[in-house]
Write a protein that holds these residues in place. Sequence first.
Motif, mmCIF file in Angstrom:
data_model
loop_
_atom_site.group_PDB
_atom_site.id
_atom_site.type_symbol
_atom_site.label_atom_id
_atom_site.label_comp_id
_atom_site.label_asym_id
_atom_site.label_seq_id
_atom_site.Cartn_x
_atom_site.Cartn_y
_atom_site.Cartn_z
ATOM 1 N N ASP A 8 14.580 -53.240 85.288
ATOM 2 C CA ASP A 8 14.211 -54.133 84.743
ATOM 3 C C ASP A 8 15.436 -54.851 83.740
ATOM 4 O OD1 ASP A 8 13.554 -57.350 84.763
ATOM 5 O OD2 ASP A 8 12.137 -56.580 83.983
ATOM 6 N N ASP A 48 15.862 -68.804 87.453
ATOM 7 C CA ASP A 48 16.175 -67.605 87.543
ATOM 8 C C ASP A 48 16.735 -67.415 89.908
ATOM 9 O OD1 ASP A 48 15.286 -66.744 85.185
ATOM 10 O OD2 ASP A 48 13.529 -66.554 85.129
ATOM 11 N N LYS A 49 15.815 -68.133 89.909
ATOM 12 C CA LYS A 49 16.647 -67.683 92.128
ATOM 13 C C LYS A 49 18.015 -68.646 91.852
ATOM 14 C CE LYS A 49 14.276 -67.831 96.277
ATOM 15 N NZ LYS A 49 13.367 -68.461 96.941
ATOM 16 N N ASN A 110 15.459 -60.904 86.805
ATOM 17 C CA ASN A 110 15.394 -62.097 87.270
ATOM 18 C C ASN A 110 15.565 -62.684 85.603
ATOM 19 O OD1 ASN A 110 13.771 -61.488 89.784
ATOM 20 N ND2 ASN A 110 11.855 -62.608 88.846
ATOM 21 N N SER A 136 18.826 -61.826 90.195
ATOM 22 C CA SER A 136 18.440 -63.292 90.972
ATOM 23 C C SER A 136 19.076 -64.298 90.988
ATOM 24 C CB SER A 136 16.843 -63.183 90.667
ATOM 25 O OG SER A 136 17.114 -63.642 89.534
ATOM 26 N N MET A 141 17.601 -64.825 95.216
ATOM 27 C CA MET A 141 16.041 -64.353 95.245
ATOM 28 C C MET A 141 15.888 -63.990 94.269
ATOM 29 S SD MET A 141 17.411 -61.738 98.171
ATOM 30 C CE MET A 141 18.915 -61.830 99.576
ATOM 31 N N VAL A 142 14.114 -63.405 94.295
ATOM 32 C CA VAL A 142 13.550 -63.255 92.883
ATOM 33 C C VAL A 142 12.483 -61.982 93.333
ATOM 34 C CG1 VAL A 142 13.982 -65.340 91.582
ATOM 35 C CG2 VAL A 142 11.486 -65.512 92.754
ATOM 36 N N LYS A 143 12.250 -61.524 92.226
ATOM 37 C CA LYS A 143 10.865 -60.689 91.917
ATOM 38 C C LYS A 143 10.063 -61.529 92.172
ATOM 39 C CE LYS A 143 12.569 -58.048 88.984
ATOM 40 N NZ LYS A 143 13.068 -57.243 87.116
ATOM 41 N N ILE A 148 14.211 -58.839 97.852
ATOM 42 C CA ILE A 148 14.758 -58.709 96.458
ATOM 43 C C ILE A 148 15.166 -57.442 96.895
ATOM 44 C CG2 ILE A 148 13.497 -58.756 94.500
ATOM 45 C CD1 ILE A 148 15.848 -59.839 93.455
ATOM 46 N N ASN A 172 5.396 -57.813 90.232
ATOM 47 C CA ASN A 172 7.349 -56.634 90.787
ATOM 48 C C ASN A 172 7.071 -55.828 91.195
ATOM 49 O OD1 ASN A 172 8.024 -59.032 89.939
ATOM 50 N ND2 ASN A 172 8.775 -58.925 87.990
#
Length: 201
Positions: A8, A48-49, A110, A136, A141-143, A148, A172
Amino acid sequence: MIKNIISDIGNVLYEFIVEDFLNDYVDEEDRESFFNNTFNSKDWILMDKGVVSFEDSRKHFIEVCGNKYKDTVNKIFDTSLTVCLNKDNNNIELLKDYHAKGYNIYYLSNMPIETFELLRKETDFFDSVCIGGIISADIKMVKPDKEIFEYFLNKFDVNADECLFIDDNIKNVNSAIEMGIKSVHLKNIDDMYDVLKDELK
């Protein structure tokens, strides 16, 4: 056997210090509401997405935070959100060491594209050390959504049981574990050295 390290970015690669930002720029009585209206909101996740654009998000957060904090919100967005990063506290050199040991390094984060592109310009890490990664907003797509992680495994054609995923968010981490990826919850960015040493013996 682990061949791939997936990192991350916020609070794993770079320290993300929202509390310090709030203490510096938001009055004490407003901090909780400001946090919930911005960093901790569903609208932040939509940014974020990549579902809501960076500039539309700026306008929205200025509106919900009110004129009192217009300059504060602008400060966040004018720096592409990096005002909340302590770039001096990072694990870049540590991951470079593991790259030199033969591990494949990836990122999975993200964040808006604008934030990533600014960070990318400031270091050779993402282009010279990492094989690649996922942002992301770039793929909508996001965690912690499992899709994802599935996308990541397919894009880079890697086996889940050969990956070590490190994230500061337990949701996550649990989602990645359910996908068969060995995962570690990093509670403090300074613990990264010990985590990698323990997991990659």
